[in-house]
Write a protein that holds these residues in place. Structure first.
Motif, PDB file in Angstrom:
ATOM      1  N   MET A  73      39.728  42.235  48.829  1.00 14.90           N
ATOM      2  CA  MET A  73      39.738  42.151  50.286  1.00 14.90           C
ATOM      3  C   MET A  73      39.401  40.713  50.666  1.00 14.90           C
ATOM      4  SD  MET A  73      40.629  44.327  52.545  1.00 14.90           S
ATOM      5  CE  MET A  73      40.433  45.839  51.597  1.00 14.90           C
ATOM      6  N   GLU A  74      40.389  39.988  51.141  1.00  9.90           N
ATOM      7  CA  GLU A  74      40.274  38.542  51.313  1.00  9.90           C
ATOM      8  C   GLU A  74      39.233  38.116  52.339  1.00  9.90           C
ATOM      9  OE1 GLU A  74      44.260  37.443  52.204  1.00  9.90           O
ATOM     10  OE2 GLU A  74      44.966  37.619  50.131  1.00  9.90           O
ATOM     11  N   ASN A  75      38.952  38.949  53.327  1.00 11.98           N
ATOM     12  CA  ASN A  75      38.023  38.534  54.386  1.00 11.98           C
ATOM     13  C   ASN A  75      36.652  39.192  54.264  1.00 11.98           C
ATOM     14  OD1 ASN A  75      39.369  40.984  55.008  1.00 11.98           O
ATOM     15  ND2 ASN A  75      38.677  40.837  57.131  1.00 11.98           N
ATOM     16  N   ILE A  76      36.343  39.762  53.102  1.00 10.41           N
ATOM     17  CA  ILE A  76      35.017  40.319  52.846  1.00 10.41           C
ATOM     18  C   ILE A  76      34.430  39.627  51.620  1.00 10.41           C
ATOM     19  CG2 ILE A  76      33.727  42.366  52.106  1.00 10.41           C
ATOM     20  CD1 ILE A  76      34.451  42.522  54.978  1.00 10.41           C
ATOM     21  N   ARG A  77      33.218  39.157  51.750  1.00  7.94           N
ATOM     22  CA  ARG A  77      32.574  38.437  50.647  1.00  7.94           C
ATOM     23  C   ARG A  77      32.069  39.433  49.599  1.00  7.94           C
ATOM     24  NH1 ARG A  77      28.278  34.333  52.842  1.00  7.94           N
ATOM     25  NH2 ARG A  77      28.394  33.684  50.663  1.00  7.94           N
ATOM     26  N   TYR A  78      33.034  40.038  48.928  1.00  6.96           N
ATOM     27  CA  TYR A  78      32.747  41.060  47.936  1.00  6.96           C
ATOM     28  C   TYR A  78      33.652  40.721  46.761  1.00  6.96           C
ATOM     29  CZ  TYR A  78      32.798  45.805  45.883  1.00  6.96           C
ATOM     30  OH  TYR A  78      32.717  46.882  45.041  1.00  6.96           O
ATOM     31  N   GLU A  79      33.111  40.060  45.766  1.00 16.10           N
ATOM     32  CA  GLU A  79      33.974  39.467  44.747  1.00 16.10           C
ATOM     33  C   GLU A  79      33.659  39.960  43.346  1.00 16.10           C
ATOM     34  OE1 GLU A  79      33.778  35.252  45.064  1.00 16.10           O
ATOM     35  OE2 GLU A  79      34.007  35.261  47.229  1.00 16.10           O
ATOM     36  N   THR A  80      34.711  40.027  42.545  1.00 13.67           N
ATOM     37  CA  THR A  80      34.602  40.363  41.135  1.00 13.67           C
ATOM     38  C   THR A  80      35.425  39.354  40.357  1.00 13.67           C
ATOM     39  OG1 THR A  80      34.291  42.721  41.564  1.00 13.67           O
ATOM     40  CG2 THR A  80      35.113  42.116  39.403  1.00 13.67           C
ATOM     41  N   ASP A  81      34.962  38.980  39.196  1.00 18.40           N
ATOM     42  CA  ASP A  81      35.684  38.056  38.335  1.00 18.40           C
ATOM     43  C   ASP A  81      36.911  38.775  37.781  1.00 18.40           C
ATOM     44  OD1 ASP A  81      36.644  36.301  36.471  1.00 18.40           O
ATOM     45  OD2 ASP A  81      34.737  35.983  35.450  1.00 18.40           O
ATOM     46  N   THR A  82      38.068  38.481  38.363  1.00 22.81           N
ATOM     47  CA  THR A  82      39.276  39.188  37.942  1.00 22.81           C
ATOM     48  C   THR A  82      39.698  38.811  36.522  1.00 22.81           C
ATOM     49  OG1 THR A  82      40.572  37.488  39.110  1.00 22.81           O
ATOM     50  CG2 THR A  82      40.164  39.558  40.272  1.00 22.81           C
ATOM     51  N   THR A  83      39.275  37.641  36.052  1.00 24.31           N
ATOM     52  CA  THR A  83      39.560  37.278  34.658  1.00 24.31           C
ATOM     53  C   THR A  83      38.845  38.244  33.716  1.00 24.31           C
ATOM     54  OG1 THR A  83      39.799  34.938  35.227  1.00 24.31           O
ATOM     55  CG2 THR A  83      39.390  35.464  32.906  1.00 24.31           C
ATOM     56  N   TYR A  84      37.598  38.560  34.059  1.00 27.33           N
ATOM     57  CA  TYR A  84      36.839  39.528  33.256  1.00 27.33           C
ATOM     58  C   TYR A  84      37.506  40.900  33.301  1.00 27.33           C
ATOM     59  CZ  TYR A  84      33.184  42.844  31.986  1.00 27.33           C
ATOM     60  OH  TYR A  84      32.485  43.881  31.414  1.00 27.33           O
ATOM     61  N   LEU A  85      37.925  41.328  34.489  1.00 25.11           N
ATOM     62  CA  LEU A  85      38.574  42.632  34.613  1.00 25.11           C
ATOM     63  C   LEU A  85      39.854  42.681  33.789  1.00 25.11           C
ATOM     64  CD1 LEU A  85      38.191  43.560  38.398  1.00 25.11           C
ATOM     65  CD2 LEU A  85      36.735  44.188  36.465  1.00 25.11           C
ATOM     66  N   GLN A  86      40.606  41.590  33.798  1.00 26.52           N
ATOM     67  CA  GLN A  86      41.850  41.556  33.025  1.00 26.52           C
ATOM     68  C   GLN A  86      41.560  41.657  31.533  1.00 26.52           C
ATOM     69  OE1 GLN A  86      45.269  41.178  34.487  1.00 26.52           O
ATOM     70  NE2 GLN A  86      45.356  42.204  32.493  1.00 26.52           N
ATOM     71  N   GLN A  87      40.560  40.922  31.070  1.00 25.43           N
ATOM     72  CA  GLN A  87      40.187  40.982  29.658  1.00 25.43           C
ATOM     73  C   GLN A  87      39.677  42.375  29.291  1.00 25.43           C
ATOM     74  OE1 GLN A  87      37.325  37.794  29.442  1.00 25.43           O
ATOM     75  NE2 GLN A  87      38.887  36.200  29.205  1.00 25.43           N
TER      76      GLN A  87
END
Length: 258
Positions: A73-87
Motif C-alpha cells: 500500500m503505497e500511501n501507508i507507512r507499512y513496509e516489508t522487505d520484499t527481497t526477503y519475501l521473494q527469497q
C-alpha cells in the motif's frame, strides 16, 4: 544454528504442523486439486502459513498448489522487505506476486452524504486499507484461477473477533475457518485457526523470521487492541477461557460458513 536450537525449532514446528493438519481435516480446508493463493503480508503469521502450506504441498496428500501475493500500500507507512519475501518464497518453491495499490485516506473523513459510494462514508483508514488489500487479493485469485484464498489468522485472532462482535455489534460470531463466497467461486480458509499466537511467535524467533521494516501506524488504535487486552485479562482469571469460547463458537456453527 546450534544443535539444541535446531531441535527446539523442529519440536515447535511439529506442534504447529499437528494443529495445522487437525484444522484442515476438521474443517475440510484442503482438497485435491486446490489452487490456493496465500495473503503474504510479511508478518510472522503469514510467513508461517506460507511455510506450512508449501511443506504440505510437497507431500501431495491432499494434492494442491500454492501461490502467494504481497500487496504494497503505497500511501501507508507499512513496509516489508520484499527481497526477503521473494527469497523466502523461492526457498519454498512458491510463486510470489507483488502488487502495488493505494487509497485516499481523505475519503475516510468525508461527511455522510458526500460520497456516492456509501461503503466509504466515514470509514477509518484501517477499513479502507484492509478493503483495498482484499480487493487486490480477490482480483488476483480469480485471474490465476485459484479456488481458495488462505489467510494467516490464528486462534487468538478468531477469539478476539468474537469478543469484538459481542461488545461492539451485539452478536456472537467470528471469522470462520472456512467461508464460501456467495458472489464468486472462491473459498476463504484460515488454516492457522487452531494455533495460538504464542506458539507462532516462538517458532518465528527460532526460525529467525525477518520482521517488517515498519508496522502499521494505526495498529494500536483499534477495537481489536481493546479486545486483545480484555481477552488477556480473562485468561488471567480463567486459564480455560480460550477453550470455553472456542467450544461455544464450534457448538454454534460459527467456524464454517457454506
Amino acid at each position: 544454528m546450534s544443535g539444541e536450537r535446531m531441535n527446539e525449532q523442529e519440536r515447535v514446528f511439529k506442534k504447529l504442523n499437528e494443529r495445522f493438519v487437525k484444522a484442515f481435516v476438521a474443517f475440510q480446508l484442503l482438497e485435491d486439486d486446490d489452487h490456493i493463493l496465500v495473503g503474504l503480508s510479511g508478518g510472522k503469521d503469514s510467513l508461517l502459513l506460507t511455510e506450512l502450506l508449501a511443506r504440505r504441498a510437497r507431500i501431495q496428500h491432499p494434492r494442491f498448489t500454492v501461490e502467494a501475493i504481497h500487496v504494497r500500500m503505497e500511501n501507508i507507512r507499512y513496509e516489508t522487505d520484499t527481497t526477503y519475501l521473494q527469497q523466502f518464497c523461492d526457498c519454498l518453491n512458491v510463486p510470489l506476486h507483488i502488487v502495488n495499490s493505494q487509497f485516499s485516506i481523505l475519503r475516510s473523513a468525508l461527511p455522510l452524504g458526500s460520497s456516492k459510494n456509501s461503503l466509504f462514508k466515514s470509514k477509518p483508514p484501517c477499513f479502507l486499507c484492509s478493503w483495498n488489500r482484499r480487493k487486490q487479493l480477490f482480483n488476483l485469485a480469480q485471474q490465476l484461477g485459484c479456488n481458495k484464498i488462505a489467510l494467516g489468522h490464528h486462534q487468538d485472532d478468531l477469539l478476539h473477533t468474537a469478543l469484538m462482535n459481542l461488545f461492539y455489534q451485539g452478536r456472537f460470531g467470528t471469522m470462520p475457518a472456512r467461508l464460501r463466497m456467495k458472489k464468486m467461486p472462491l473459498q476463504v480458509i484460515r488454516p492457522l485457526c487452531l494455533i495460538p499466537e504464542s506458539l507462532i511467535r516462538q517458532y518465528a524467533e527460532l526460525s529467525n523470521y525477518e520482521k517488517q521494516v515498519k508496522l502499521c501506524p494505526y495498529e494500536h488504535d483499534t477495537n481489536r487492541t481493546t479486545a486483545r487486552r480484555l481477552f488477556e485479562q480473562a485468561e488471567q482469571m480463567n486459564p480455560e477461557v480460550r477453550f470455553s469460547l472456542w467450544n461455544a463458537l464450534e457448538r454454534d456453527g460459527k467456524l464454517v460458513e457454506d
